[in-house]
Design an enzyme around this catalytic site. Sequence first.
Site, PDB file in Angstrom:
ATOM      1  N   ASP A 239       2.256 -60.892 -50.752  1.00 18.01           N
ATOM      2  CA  ASP A 239       2.090 -59.689 -49.932  1.00 18.01           C
ATOM      3  C   ASP A 239       2.910 -59.871 -48.666  1.00 18.01           C
ATOM      4  O   ASP A 239       3.107 -60.998 -48.200  1.00 18.01           O
ATOM      5  CB  ASP A 239       0.612 -59.471 -49.580  1.00 18.01           C
ATOM      6  CG  ASP A 239       0.319 -58.020 -49.208  1.00 18.01           C
ATOM      7  OD1 ASP A 239      -0.333 -57.315 -49.999  1.00 18.01           O
ATOM      8  OD2 ASP A 239       0.760 -57.584 -48.122  1.00 18.01           O
TER       9      ASP A 239
ATOM     10  N   THR B  59      -0.775 -46.774 -59.622  1.00 17.69           N
ATOM     11  CA  THR B  59      -0.850 -45.418 -60.169  1.00 17.69           C
ATOM     12  C   THR B  59       0.399 -44.654 -59.737  1.00 17.69           C
ATOM     13  O   THR B  59       0.594 -44.427 -58.545  1.00 17.69           O
ATOM     14  CB  THR B  59      -2.115 -44.712 -59.635  1.00 17.69           C
ATOM     15  OG1 THR B  59      -3.243 -45.512 -59.981  1.00 17.69           O
ATOM     16  CG2 THR B  59      -2.270 -43.317 -60.220  1.00 17.69           C
TER      17      THR B  59
ATOM     18  N   GLU C 125      -4.507 -49.706 -64.296  1.00 19.85           N
ATOM     19  CA  GLU C 125      -5.773 -50.367 -63.989  1.00 19.85           C
ATOM     20  C   GLU C 125      -6.835 -49.303 -63.744  1.00 19.85           C
ATOM     21  O   GLU C 125      -6.545 -48.278 -63.150  1.00 19.85           O
ATOM     22  CB  GLU C 125      -5.547 -51.209 -62.722  1.00 19.85           C
ATOM     23  CG  GLU C 125      -6.752 -51.940 -62.225  1.00 19.85           C
ATOM     24  CD  GLU C 125      -7.306 -52.889 -63.257  1.00 19.85           C
ATOM     25  OE1 GLU C 125      -6.541 -53.713 -63.797  1.00 19.85           O
ATOM     26  OE2 GLU C 125      -8.515 -52.806 -63.535  1.00 19.85           O
TER      27      GLU C 125
ATOM     28  N   ARG D  59     -13.048 -49.818 -60.464  1.00 15.92           N
ATOM     29  CA  ARG D  59     -13.689 -49.052 -59.385  1.00 15.92           C
ATOM     30  C   ARG D  59     -13.964 -50.001 -58.233  1.00 15.92           C
ATOM     31  O   ARG D  59     -14.418 -51.128 -58.460  1.00 15.92           O
ATOM     32  CB  ARG D  59     -15.044 -48.495 -59.848  1.00 15.92           C
ATOM     33  CG  ARG D  59     -14.980 -47.505 -60.963  1.00 15.92           C
ATOM     34  CD  ARG D  59     -16.341 -47.444 -61.658  1.00 15.92           C
ATOM     35  NE  ARG D  59     -16.690 -48.747 -62.251  1.00 15.92           N
ATOM     36  CZ  ARG D  59     -17.899 -49.069 -62.706  1.00 15.92           C
ATOM     37  NH1 ARG D  59     -18.886 -48.219 -62.620  1.00 15.92           N
ATOM     38  NH2 ARG D  59     -18.126 -50.267 -63.239  1.00 15.92           N
TER      39      ARG D  59
ATOM     40  N   LYS E 107      -3.719 -42.900 -66.867  1.00 18.36           N
ATOM     41  CA  LYS E 107      -4.331 -43.164 -65.569  1.00 18.36           C
ATOM     42  C   LYS E 107      -4.562 -41.880 -64.772  1.00 18.36           C
ATOM     43  O   LYS E 107      -5.674 -41.612 -64.310  1.00 18.36           O
ATOM     44  CB  LYS E 107      -3.450 -44.132 -64.783  1.00 18.36           C
ATOM     45  CG  LYS E 107      -3.894 -44.406 -63.387  1.00 18.36           C
ATOM     46  CD  LYS E 107      -5.236 -45.113 -63.367  1.00 18.36           C
ATOM     47  CE  LYS E 107      -5.889 -44.997 -62.020  1.00 18.36           C
ATOM     48  NZ  LYS E 107      -6.277 -46.242 -61.444  1.00 18.36           N
TER      49      LYS E 107
ATOM     50  N   ASN F 204      -8.353 -40.091 -63.896  1.00 18.87           N
ATOM     51  CA  ASN F 204      -8.856 -39.792 -62.549  1.00 18.87           C
ATOM     52  C   ASN F 204      -9.027 -38.284 -62.346  1.00 18.87           C
ATOM     53  O   ASN F 204      -9.958 -37.841 -61.673  1.00 18.87           O
ATOM     54  CB  ASN F 204      -7.937 -40.388 -61.481  1.00 18.87           C
ATOM     55  CG  ASN F 204      -8.272 -41.852 -61.201  1.00 18.87           C
ATOM     56  OD1 ASN F 204      -9.156 -42.423 -61.841  1.00 18.87           O
ATOM     57  ND2 ASN F 204      -7.579 -42.472 -60.261  1.00 18.87           N
TER      58      ASN F 204
ATOM     59  N   PHE G 201     -21.116 -39.468 -63.345  1.00 17.94           N
ATOM     60  CA  PHE G 201     -20.201 -38.640 -62.551  1.00 17.94           C
ATOM     61  C   PHE G 201     -20.636 -37.179 -62.477  1.00 17.94           C
ATOM     62  O   PHE G 201     -19.825 -36.280 -62.341  1.00 17.94           O
ATOM     63  CB  PHE G 201     -18.748 -38.779 -63.043  1.00 17.94           C
ATOM     64  CG  PHE G 201     -18.057 -39.925 -62.337  1.00 17.94           C
ATOM     65  CD1 PHE G 201     -18.491 -41.218 -62.523  1.00 17.94           C
ATOM     66  CD2 PHE G 201     -17.020 -39.700 -61.445  1.00 17.94           C
ATOM     67  CE1 PHE G 201     -17.912 -42.284 -61.829  1.00 17.94           C
ATOM     68  CE2 PHE G 201     -16.423 -40.754 -60.755  1.00 17.94           C
ATOM     69  CZ  PHE G 201     -16.879 -42.049 -60.959  1.00 17.94           C
TER      70      PHE G 201
ATOM     71  N   CYS H 145      -8.118 -43.004 -54.089  1.00 21.75           N
ATOM     72  CA  CYS H 145      -7.588 -42.716 -55.432  1.00 21.75           C
ATOM     73  C   CYS H 145      -7.743 -41.256 -55.857  1.00 21.75           C
ATOM     74  O   CYS H 145      -6.750 -40.543 -55.954  1.00 21.75           O
ATOM     75  CB  CYS H 145      -8.246 -43.635 -56.453  1.00 21.75           C
ATOM     76  SG  CYS H 145      -7.986 -45.367 -56.051  1.00 21.75           S
TER      77      CYS H 145
HETATM   78  C1  UGA Z   1     -11.649 -44.372 -59.098  1.00 18.42           C
HETATM   79  C2  UGA Z   1     -11.867 -44.413 -60.608  1.00 18.42           C
HETATM   80  O1  UGA Z   1     -13.268 -44.266 -60.890  1.00 18.42           O
HETATM   81  C3  UGA Z   1     -11.381 -45.733 -61.190  1.00 18.42           C
HETATM   82  O2  UGA Z   1     -11.527 -45.741 -62.601  1.00 18.42           O
HETATM   83  C4  UGA Z   1      -9.891 -45.894 -60.824  1.00 18.42           C
HETATM   84  O3  UGA Z   1      -9.380 -47.121 -61.300  1.00 18.42           O
HETATM   85  C5  UGA Z   1      -9.748 -45.841 -59.313  1.00 18.42           C
HETATM   86  O4  UGA Z   1     -10.255 -44.596 -58.822  1.00 18.42           O
HETATM   87  C6  UGA Z   1      -8.289 -45.974 -58.999  1.00 18.42           C
HETATM   88  O5  UGA Z   1      -7.521 -45.047 -59.295  1.00 18.42           O
HETATM   89  O6  UGA Z   1      -7.863 -47.044 -58.547  1.00 18.42           O
HETATM   90  P1  UGA Z   1     -12.925 -45.433 -56.999  1.00 18.42           P
HETATM   91  O7  UGA Z   1     -11.962 -44.659 -56.144  1.00 18.42           O
HETATM   92  O8  UGA Z   1     -13.190 -46.859 -56.680  1.00 18.42           O
HETATM   93  O9  UGA Z   1     -12.443 -45.402 -58.523  1.00 18.42           O
HETATM   94  O10 UGA Z   1     -14.308 -44.674 -56.895  1.00 18.42           O
HETATM   95  P2  UGA Z   1     -15.253 -43.829 -57.865  1.00 18.42           P
HETATM   96  O11 UGA Z   1     -16.409 -44.663 -58.261  1.00 18.42           O
HETATM   97  O12 UGA Z   1     -14.499 -43.145 -58.929  1.00 18.42           O
HETATM   98  O13 UGA Z   1     -15.798 -42.741 -56.822  1.00 18.42           O
HETATM   99  C7  UGA Z   1     -14.882 -41.811 -56.220  1.00 18.42           C
HETATM  100  C8  UGA Z   1     -15.629 -40.861 -55.315  1.00 18.42           C
HETATM  101  O14 UGA Z   1     -16.394 -39.943 -56.089  1.00 18.42           O
HETATM  102  C9  UGA Z   1     -16.599 -41.494 -54.322  1.00 18.42           C
HETATM  103  O15 UGA Z   1     -16.442 -40.880 -53.071  1.00 18.42           O
HETATM  104  C10 UGA Z   1     -17.951 -41.198 -54.921  1.00 18.42           C
HETATM  105  O16 UGA Z   1     -18.961 -41.129 -53.951  1.00 18.42           O
HETATM  106  C11 UGA Z   1     -17.702 -39.836 -55.566  1.00 18.42           C
HETATM  107  N1  UGA Z   1     -18.631 -39.497 -56.671  1.00 18.42           N
HETATM  108  C12 UGA Z   1     -18.679 -40.274 -57.775  1.00 18.42           C
HETATM  109  C13 UGA Z   1     -19.405 -38.374 -56.578  1.00 18.42           C
HETATM  110  O17 UGA Z   1     -19.369 -37.623 -55.575  1.00 18.42           O
HETATM  111  N2  UGA Z   1     -20.237 -38.053 -57.625  1.00 18.42           N
HETATM  112  C14 UGA Z   1     -20.324 -38.811 -58.728  1.00 18.42           C
HETATM  113  O18 UGA Z   1     -21.092 -38.443 -59.640  1.00 18.42           O
HETATM  114  C15 UGA Z   1     -19.525 -39.950 -58.816  1.00 18.42           C
END
Ligand code: UGA
Length: 437
Positions: free
Chosen positions: A30, A121, A148, A151, A208, A212, A253, A264
Amino acid sequence: MRISVIGCGYLGAVHAAAMAKLGHDVIGIDVDERKIDDLQASKAPFFEPGLTELLSEVQGSGSLSFSTNIADAADADVHFLCVGTPQRKGENAADLRYVDAGFRAIAEQIKPGALIAGKSTVPVGTAARLAAELSVLQPGAMLAWNPEFLREGHAVQDTLSPDRLIYGIPDGPQGQRALELLDDVYRQILDADTPRLTMGYETAELVKTSANSFLATKISFINAMAEICEATGADVKVLADSIGLDDRIGRKFLNAGVGFGGGCLPKDIRAFMARAGELGADQALTFLREVDAINMRRRERVVELIREELGGSLLGKRITVLGAAFKPNSDDVRDSPALSVGAQLQLLGAIVTMTDPEALANARMRFPELQYEQNLEEAIGGAEALVLLTEWKQFTEADPVAWAQLVSVPLIVDGRNALDIDKWREAGWHVKAMGRP
Ligand code: UGA
């Protein structure tokens, strides 16, 4: 195998540690010296459950090292490109400058027969462009796209036990060799019967972005239903539980609330729309504009709800926002709904205190003008309203009887539908949840 990981952020640091755990000899690269110093000292540069333990374990065995010098990665067999692709300033499209810089830096060092595996991505078409560049810079090397799906908050587990492995590879002998190298990297994961799908670059890139986009759409769907529930007196949580029992739909979700944020989903759907426009296929994704709009409306809606509950004005009202991270078990505040609502409340005249178990340092850097308090009791003491915006268990499992003694008005707005409402009401709280009567 000798592996390098270019870019040691939320994705790369975890990937590097996980590859060492799989038995490889790994070097993480990095440009950020502070990050590398931290990682070298087995200190995770951000909050991710299990990462510090994993770093100590693999560094103790000597299989993981870090450097700011890309030349130290030159003799690796596989180079994973794990740099960020943020939203371009003032535009929807992805900013590929880190991908291009990381790629070129390693392409100058790579030995013949070695593989660059992109994990970032990227907009569809990027891998084909980079493969063409590589064929000039080092014709004996290969490129694969290996997205990838980890989460944040579950990153270690998701990397070591993914739902699937996706290989975007070219046709012909180079593609075959890339496939063999990736199979060697992921041998232990494949032995656990993890599905592995091979395809062309474009499909891999789209797996990917479409995954998302689907997740974002699912969240905005239930949040649109929450709007209808609010207009009719129906209950979105009961609705989600009920439709979620259909296994074609599924309950995951479908948590309505203040919507999605993070580094993301928001930027990925925007970059996807921008890319579709460039490809002349923008109509295919106009629905994502609606997904984005529904999501952003939830932030306005929660502010409105608080204002209503406080008698029509926020001016001078002491409000404590529970949560600053975009989701629990993370210190990431990129596009965090909690932080954006906190800032909005402050702009409208409220006296806002933000509290979060892990994300306050990052939040303070982004919005220095907000007030931050790590100590939970101090943070809620004397509040005229609490707003739950990140469902950390420190908040959802709090004792409402004890908290009622600390606040000045027992009013809580549940922006994540994460509280046991009956329990809070029994303890004398006025509870308002999004999309619920
Ligand atoms: C997301 C994807 O879930 C991963 O599979 C992906 O690898 C990642 O982006 C990425 O592109 O790197 P992440 O951003 O860590 O992962 O978070 P998520 O768990 O997907 O949650 C995203 C947002 O949605 C959060 O703010 C969460 O609070 C919200 N959320 C999630 C809701 O409002 N409702 C739900 O039912 C689920």
